[in-house]
Enzyme design. Structure first.
Site, short mmCIF file in Angstrom:
data_model
loop_
_atom_site.label_atom_id
_atom_site.label_comp_id
_atom_site.label_asym_id
_atom_site.label_seq_id
_atom_site.Cartn_x
_atom_site.Cartn_y
_atom_site.Cartn_z
N GLU A 66 -2.69 -10.49 -5.16
CA GLU A 66 -3.65 -9.37 -5.24
C GLU A 66 -5.06 -9.85 -4.93
O GLU A 66 -5.50 -10.87 -5.44
CB GLU A 66 -3.61 -8.78 -6.65
CG GLU A 66 -3.78 -7.30 -6.68
CD GLU A 66 -2.63 -6.58 -5.99
OE1 GLU A 66 -2.83 -6.12 -4.86
OE2 GLU A 66 -1.55 -6.50 -6.57
N SER A 82 -2.60 20.35 2.81
CA SER A 82 -1.87 19.43 1.93
C SER A 82 -1.23 20.20 0.79
O SER A 82 -1.91 20.95 0.08
CB SER A 82 -2.81 18.37 1.36
OG SER A 82 -2.14 17.64 0.35
N GLY A 89 -4.29 8.40 -6.01
CA GLY A 89 -5.22 7.51 -6.71
C GLY A 89 -4.53 6.51 -7.62
O GLY A 89 -5.13 5.97 -8.53
N SER A 90 -3.24 6.24 -7.37
CA SER A 90 -2.47 5.40 -8.27
C SER A 90 -2.47 3.93 -7.88
O SER A 90 -1.97 3.09 -8.60
CB SER A 90 -1.01 5.89 -8.29
OG SER A 90 -0.46 5.73 -6.99
N GLY A 91 -2.98 3.62 -6.71
CA GLY A 91 -2.92 2.23 -6.25
C GLY A 91 -1.63 1.91 -5.52
O GLY A 91 -1.33 0.74 -5.29
N LEU A 92 -0.85 2.92 -5.18
CA LEU A 92 0.38 2.70 -4.40
C LEU A 92 0.15 3.04 -2.92
O LEU A 92 1.08 3.26 -2.16
CB LEU A 92 1.54 3.53 -4.95
CG LEU A 92 1.90 3.26 -6.42
CD1 LEU A 92 3.08 4.13 -6.83
CD2 LEU A 92 2.20 1.80 -6.66
N SER A 105 -1.55 5.64 -1.22
CA SER A 105 -1.37 6.95 -0.61
C SER A 105 -2.24 7.07 0.64
O SER A 105 -1.81 7.67 1.64
CB SER A 105 -1.71 8.06 -1.61
OG SER A 105 -2.97 7.84 -2.21
N ASP A 141 -1.99 -3.26 2.88
CA ASP A 141 -1.37 -1.96 2.60
C ASP A 141 -0.74 -1.36 3.85
O ASP A 141 0.42 -0.97 3.87
CB ASP A 141 -2.42 -0.99 2.03
CG ASP A 141 -2.93 -1.43 0.69
OD1 ASP A 141 -2.37 -2.39 0.12
OD2 ASP A 141 -3.89 -0.82 0.19
N TYR A 182 -14.70 -2.60 -5.51
CA TYR A 182 -13.89 -3.31 -4.53
C TYR A 182 -14.76 -4.03 -3.50
O TYR A 182 -14.62 -5.23 -3.25
CB TYR A 182 -12.95 -2.30 -3.83
CG TYR A 182 -12.06 -2.91 -2.78
CD1 TYR A 182 -10.78 -3.36 -3.11
CD2 TYR A 182 -12.48 -3.03 -1.46
CE1 TYR A 182 -9.96 -3.91 -2.14
CE2 TYR A 182 -11.67 -3.57 -0.49
CZ TYR A 182 -10.41 -4.02 -0.84
OH TYR A 182 -9.60 -4.56 0.11
#
Length: 388
Positions: A33, A67, A124-127, A129, A174, A224
């Site tokens: 990470e 969307s 907004g989950s960090g996966l 999107s 990503d 970030y």
């Protein structure tokens, strides 16, 4: 699913024309990470959850977006002549950014389109999107307009769009994990060279569980970019002493030897995380090759501690999820995943402990944080595809 999506598209945009359906996955990073912009290694995998896109080419220059995740916004109209990032956060900046980036790379989109998205990745989950939408858009443009680009090109174009159109200084991980996903495998990627290999993830008797803190975060307004800048400054200071290209070039021993060149204690911690996390990732992939899942889990745990103490990107929500996970028998390893400051954790949990894990961690999290988390038992999937 496809029939429902097409029916919804027709309801919003009308029934005529050649309507196509596409999918691009989300991703989770198992270890490695904040190494991707530091020239290190990462170990992500694509998921079977992600973003669906239903699209129809238009004869004019108009772009119409809708969307199903933001239905209250209705149809958002733009055009190929107005490809600029809107000041207010707007999800259409992601597909528009990719169209803009294709144009910058010499592939001009000659016709507008109607595009409807539906994502089953928590927003907004960090996966990833946003990266999922970028790779999806690139794949749609490739298929719809016949652009000759590889999936690896799609990853690089997505990153270029995010950096230069959306102003988020993200690394390549990503988009690469999503574009290059392979079912049953994680991608072991050297971000400095883009050399990669697929590593089978044979978690026999275990599952990957993603725990979403439901604390929303936005990369652009988080710390970030600040962390990235701290690492760049630390690297420049070390380069005055030793000839390296990236922090990922250093072993732990070399870092300890040269760290006195860094003129600020905070930057020492940031650079230490980048170096040690890269080495943890190398060891973790080696552990998997040796079927040593226990060591892999220990390295995941150590990764979280470093992200908490040296990189300082966790926060109360992520720390609570992970610390409660560590208390459960049958948890092999648990850590935050993604940029941090909210988002998700990833845990490897023995099959027989999954239900207990979700119940006990969920209860403790709600008691401490005041609102519930969400839990997803996930599978590892392929990269982008056309479904219909």
């Amino acid at each position: 699913m496809q029939e429902k999506l097409i029916a919804k598209f027709k309801e919003i945009f009308g029934k005529e024309g050649d309507i196509r359906v596409y999918f691009a996955p989300g991703r989770v990073n198992l270890i490695g990470e904040h190494t991707d912009y530091n020239g290190g290694h990462v170990f992500p995998c694509a998921l079977t959850i992600g973003t669906y896109g239903v699209v129809r080419k238009r004869e004019d220059n108009k772009l119409r977006f809708y969307s199903m995740n933001f239905e209250h916004l209705g149809v958002i109209e733009s055009s190929l002549d107005q490809l600029k990032a809107e000041k207010k956060a707007d999800w259409t900046n992601y597909p528009k950014g990719v169209i803009w980036a294709f144009d910058k790379k010499g592939m001009k989109t000659e016709h507008g389109m109607d595009l409807m998205l539906f994502g089953n990745i928590p927003n907004g989950s960090g996966l990833s999107s946003s990266a999922s939408v970028e790779v999806l858009t690139g794949y749609i443009l490739k298929d719809l307009f016949g652009f000759e680009v590889s999936n690896q090109d799609l990853a690089l174009i997505g990153q270029y769009a995010e950096n230069n159109f959306n102003g988020v200084n993200c690394g390549i991980m990503d988009q690469f994990a999503i574009a290059m996903g392979k079912a049953g495998h994680a991608v072991f990627l050297d971000t400095a060279t883009l050399k990669y290999e697929y590593a089978p993830l044979e978690m026999k008797g275990s599952k990957i569980v993603i725990s979403c803190t439901n604390k929303k975060r936005g990369l652009g307004d988080s710390k970030y970019n600040e962390r990235r800048s701290e690492c760049e400054t630390a690297l420049a200071e070390i380069q005055e002493t030793v000839g390296i290209e990236t922090l990922g070039d250093l072993t732990e021993e070399q870092f300890e030897q040269y760290k006195s060149a860094i003129k600020d204690e905070t930057r020492v911690k940031r650079a230490k995380h980048a170096v040690y996390e890269n080495q943890r990732t190398l060891k973790a992939v080696e552990a998997l090759k040796n079927n040593d899942v226990k060591l892999f889990g220990e390295l995941m745990n150590a990764s979280h501690v470093s992200l908490r103490d040296d990189y300082e990107v966790t926060g109360e929500e992520l720390d609570t999820m992970v610390e409660e996970a560590w208390k459960i028998d049958g948890v092999i390893g648990s850590r935050m995943t993604g940029a941090g400051f909210g988002g998700c954790t990833v845990s490897i949990v023995k099959d027989e402990a999954v239900d207990t894990f979700i119940e006990k961690v969920g209860k403790a999290y709600k008691e401490k944080i005041g609102y519930p988390g969400d839990f997803y038992v996930v599978e590892i999937g392929d990269g982008p595809s056309r479904l219909a």
